[in-house]
Enzyme design. Structure first.
Site, short mmCIF file in Angstrom:
data_model
loop_
_atom_site.label_atom_id
_atom_site.label_comp_id
_atom_site.label_asym_id
_atom_site.label_seq_id
_atom_site.Cartn_x
_atom_site.Cartn_y
_atom_site.Cartn_z
N SER A 149 0.74 -1.30 -0.08
CA SER A 149 -0.12 0.06 0.05
C SER A 149 0.96 1.25 -0.10
O SER A 149 1.83 1.42 -0.78
CB SER A 149 -0.91 -0.14 1.17
OG SER A 149 -1.99 1.05 1.09
N ARG A 219 -12.26 6.86 9.19
CA ARG A 219 -11.59 5.42 9.18
C ARG A 219 -12.73 4.66 8.82
O ARG A 219 -12.35 3.61 8.13
CB ARG A 219 -11.21 5.05 10.61
CG ARG A 219 -10.69 3.76 10.51
CD ARG A 219 -9.40 3.53 9.84
NE ARG A 219 -8.50 2.34 10.17
CZ ARG A 219 -7.51 1.85 9.73
NH1 ARG A 219 -6.98 2.73 8.72
NH2 ARG A 219 -6.86 1.01 9.79
N ASP A 315 -8.71 -6.60 -4.58
CA ASP A 315 -8.31 -5.19 -4.24
C ASP A 315 -8.75 -4.29 -5.21
O ASP A 315 -8.38 -4.13 -6.46
CB ASP A 315 -6.72 -4.90 -4.26
CG ASP A 315 -6.31 -3.72 -3.74
OD1 ASP A 315 -7.04 -2.79 -3.41
OD2 ASP A 315 -5.05 -3.65 -3.50
N HIS A 348 -8.10 -4.98 -0.45
CA HIS A 348 -6.89 -4.49 -0.56
C HIS A 348 -5.86 -4.95 0.92
O HIS A 348 -4.65 -5.17 0.68
CB HIS A 348 -6.98 -2.85 -0.11
CG HIS A 348 -5.75 -2.26 0.00
ND1 HIS A 348 -4.86 -2.08 -0.85
CD2 HIS A 348 -5.42 -1.59 1.11
CE1 HIS A 348 -3.87 -1.35 -0.53
NE2 HIS A 348 -4.20 -1.08 0.91
N ASP A 349 -6.58 -5.26 1.81
CA ASP A 349 -5.82 -5.38 3.12
C ASP A 349 -5.14 -6.80 3.48
O ASP A 349 -4.65 -7.33 4.24
CB ASP A 349 -6.60 -5.10 4.54
CG ASP A 349 -6.24 -3.82 5.22
OD1 ASP A 349 -5.36 -3.00 4.33
OD2 ASP A 349 -6.91 -3.10 5.91
C1 LIG Z 1 0.74 -2.13 6.88
C2 LIG Z 1 0.50 -1.54 8.28
O1 LIG Z 1 1.20 -0.61 8.28
S1 LIG Z 1 -0.56 -1.84 9.17
C3 LIG Z 1 -2.00 -0.87 9.05
C4 LIG Z 1 -2.46 -0.63 10.40
N1 LIG Z 1 -3.21 -1.45 10.75
C5 LIG Z 1 -4.35 -1.84 10.54
O2 LIG Z 1 -4.82 -1.20 9.44
C6 LIG Z 1 -4.86 -2.66 11.27
C7 LIG Z 1 -6.44 -2.55 11.38
N2 LIG Z 1 -7.18 -3.06 10.46
C8 LIG Z 1 -7.68 -4.49 10.61
O3 LIG Z 1 -7.91 -4.76 11.88
C9 LIG Z 1 -8.45 -4.60 9.26
O4 LIG Z 1 -9.59 -4.85 9.70
C10 LIG Z 1 -7.68 -6.13 8.84
C11 LIG Z 1 -8.55 -6.17 7.74
C12 LIG Z 1 -6.35 -5.71 8.37
C13 LIG Z 1 -7.98 -7.07 9.79
O5 LIG Z 1 -8.69 -8.12 9.55
P1 LIG Z 1 -9.31 -9.15 10.59
O6 LIG Z 1 -8.14 -9.71 11.21
O7 LIG Z 1 -10.14 -10.05 9.56
O8 LIG Z 1 -10.10 -8.59 11.59
P2 LIG Z 1 -11.58 -7.84 11.46
O9 LIG Z 1 -11.38 -6.90 10.38
O10 LIG Z 1 -12.53 -8.90 11.33
O11 LIG Z 1 -11.69 -7.22 12.71
C14 LIG Z 1 -11.70 -7.42 13.99
C15 LIG Z 1 -12.10 -6.58 15.18
O12 LIG Z 1 -13.63 -6.10 14.44
C16 LIG Z 1 -14.65 -6.65 15.85
N3 LIG Z 1 -15.50 -7.13 15.33
C17 LIG Z 1 -15.80 -8.09 14.70
N4 LIG Z 1 -17.23 -8.24 14.25
C18 LIG Z 1 -17.92 -7.01 14.93
C19 LIG Z 1 -19.13 -6.47 15.25
N5 LIG Z 1 -20.21 -7.30 14.63
N6 LIG Z 1 -19.27 -5.59 15.94
C20 LIG Z 1 -18.34 -4.68 16.56
N7 LIG Z 1 -17.03 -5.29 16.26
C21 LIG Z 1 -16.79 -6.35 15.61
C22 LIG Z 1 -13.48 -7.73 16.55
O13 LIG Z 1 -14.18 -7.72 17.94
C23 LIG Z 1 -12.35 -6.79 16.40
O14 LIG Z 1 -12.00 -5.93 17.19
P3 LIG Z 1 -10.26 -5.67 17.85
O15 LIG Z 1 -9.47 -5.41 16.72
O16 LIG Z 1 -10.87 -4.52 18.86
O17 LIG Z 1 -9.89 -6.79 18.37
N1 LIG Z 2 -5.22 -0.78 6.48
C1 LIG Z 2 -4.01 -0.44 6.18
C2 LIG Z 2 -3.69 -0.12 4.92
C3 LIG Z 2 -4.43 0.93 4.35
O1 LIG Z 2 -3.66 1.05 3.06
C4 LIG Z 2 -3.75 0.90 7.14
O2 LIG Z 2 -4.41 1.54 7.83
O3 LIG Z 2 -2.55 1.32 7.12
#
Ligand SMILES: CC(=O)SCCNC(=O)CCNC(=O)[C@H](O)C(C)(C)COP(=O)(O)OP(=O)(O)OC[C@H]1O[C@@H](n2cnc3c(N)ncnc32)[C@H](O)[C@@H]1OP(=O)(O)O
Ligand SMILES: N[C@@H](CCO)C(=O)O
EC number: 2.3.1.31
Length: 368
Positions: A149, A219, A315, A348-349
């Site tokens: 990304s 977000r 993606d 994408h993620d």
């Molecule tokens: C490359 C980098 O630099 S990293 C970038 C920064 N980091 C991120 O962007 C991470 C944050 N993003 C994420 O977590 C993204 O959702 C993903 C797609 C990467 C992760 O996907 P997954 O592991 O499949 O997690 P998912 O998208 O299901 O989200 C899980 C969270 O949603 C919550 N959740 C799931 N269903 C529900 C619901 N129905 N209601 C409320 N919360 C819910 C879970 O409790 C969990 O919470 P938590 O993260 O506080 O523990």
């Molecule tokens: N979900 C990741 C990738 C976005 O491009 C982030 O927040 O950094």
């Protein structure tokens, strides 16, 4: 030679001011970074990993706010695809961010937080800071630069602007320029932040009020672009959240609404709203061809690196066509380039999630 085995954040103050694309200079730039593994005697085993939009230097160490494992914990470590028994891995929080590197929340030379006085930065500015860090660590030529990304944009920018600094360039789920649709989604998020009365023109530091509502909405909108329709349908469908029937109101009736609200709110715990404005702006300004006279092929003309470009079939933020565009430009310079579109349901993620085929590509490319 630097030898660091235990990942912990270090902060480098750049020894010189940073000249920015916008024409300003940034003084006393701090770069929070982590290193993993040991730099070998001739400094030839270093890998720079560049993080995405809201990522940070906690590549394979727990996040200090959320306590969750590092964002590429499954990829980086002893015996993992980016094997820290073999490679010295560096990951820095980009300038403009809020996990320790200089950004809008940092204190300006006049003793007050920069806020919106922080200069608008570009991806190339981020890379200039990364290169200054490499200099300070004694790394001349990287074994590889890798990113997904926005991290992929930095990897491509490093190849284009510092062509002697990397032997291998691995760019995942990325683009050589932000499209109108990409800019449009970011603008929705920025307007949500700026419309929050708590934003206060960006001067909210120390007031006890932060524009969490605006940042959460930003977000939520962005998070949809990181996923796929099939992924959302598979996870939530039209299922209701903790209820038997629709409320005929505006509560989070649907699981997907509850999920998005959670993603939005939890984001405000770990990210600064002004940083979000600045970093999204940097990606919007990213256009590698424009930086090199209008032709993408010219951006890569001086590079001798081997490239690997990876996209995901689900993606729609940076679809495979964007990667092909990069590959075509690299082909036109007779660069050594491989390209793969991986199949993964997550959108994408996908590069952050468990996609074993990506692990194999990363391992093969950096060890080949
Ligand atoms: C490359 C980098 O630099 S990293 C970038 C920064 N980091 C991120 O962007 C991470 C944050 N993003 C994420 O977590 C993204 O959702 C993903 C797609 C990467 C992760 O996907 P997954 O592991 O499949 O997690 P998912 O998208 O299901 O989200 C899980 C969270 O949603 C919550 N959740 C799931 N269903 C529900 C619901 N129905 N209601 C409320 N919360 C819910 C879970 O409790 C969990 O919470 P938590 O993260 O506080 O523990
Ligand atoms: N979900 C990741 C990738 C976005 O491009 C982030 O927040 O950094």
């Amino acid at each position: 030679m630097a030898t660091v085995n235990a990942p912990s954040t270090h902060t480098l103050v750049l020894p010189h001011s940073l000249a920015l694309d916008g024409g300003q200079e940034l003084d006393r730039v701090e770069l929070a970074h982590e290193t993993y593994g040991t730099l070998n005697a001739d400094g030839s085993n270093a890998i720079l990993v560049c993080h995405a939009l809201t990522g940070d230097q906690h590549l394979a160490s727990p996040h200090p706010i959320t306590g969750k494992p590092g964002w590429w914990d499954r990829m980086v470590g002893p015996g993992k695809p980016i094997d820290t028994d073999r490679f010295f891995v560096v990951c820095a929080n980009v300038i403009g961010s809020c996990l320790g590197s200089t950004g809008p929340a940092s204190i300006a030379p006049d003793g007050r937080p920069y806020g919106m006085r922080f200069p608008v930065i570009t991806i190339r500015d981020m890379v200039r800071a990364q290169v200054a860090l490499l200099d300070a660590l004694g790394i001349g030529r990287l074994h590889a630069v890798i990113g997904g990304s926005m991290g992929g944009m930095q990897a491509l920018s490093l190849a284009a602007n510092f062509p002697d600094r990397a032997e291998r360039v691995l760019a995942i789920a990325t683009t050589a320029r932000h499209s109108a649709q990409n800019i449009a989604y970011h603008e929705v998020g920025r307007q949500a932040i700026m419309a929050d009365p708590a934003w206060q023109g960006g001067e909210y530091y120390g007031t006890g009020q932060t524009p969490d509502k605006g940042l959460a909405v930003a977000r939520m909108a962005a998070h949809i672009t990181y996923l796929s329709e099939a992924g959302l349908t598979g996870k939530f469908g039209r299922q209701l959240q903790d209820r038997e029937a629709k409320s005929f109101g505006f509560d989070a009736d649907f699981q997907v609404e509850s999920y998005l609200r959670h993603q939005g709110l939890s984001f405000t715990d770990r990210f600064d709203a002004n940083s979000y404005l600045y970093i999204t702006r940097a990606t919007d300004y990213f256009d590698l061809a424009e930086e090199h006279g209008g032709r993408l092929v010219d951006a890569f003309a001086a590079s001798q690196a081997r490239f690997c470009i990876v996209s995901f079939d689900t993606d729609w933020l940076y679809p495979t066509a964007e990667s092909r565009n990069i590959v075509h430009a690299l082909n036109a310079t007779a660069a050594r380039v491989s390209f793969v579109e991986l199949s993964a349901p997550y959108g994408h993620d996908s590069f952050l999630l468990d996609v074993p085929a990506l692990d194999r590509v990363v391992k093969g490319f950096i060890q080949g």
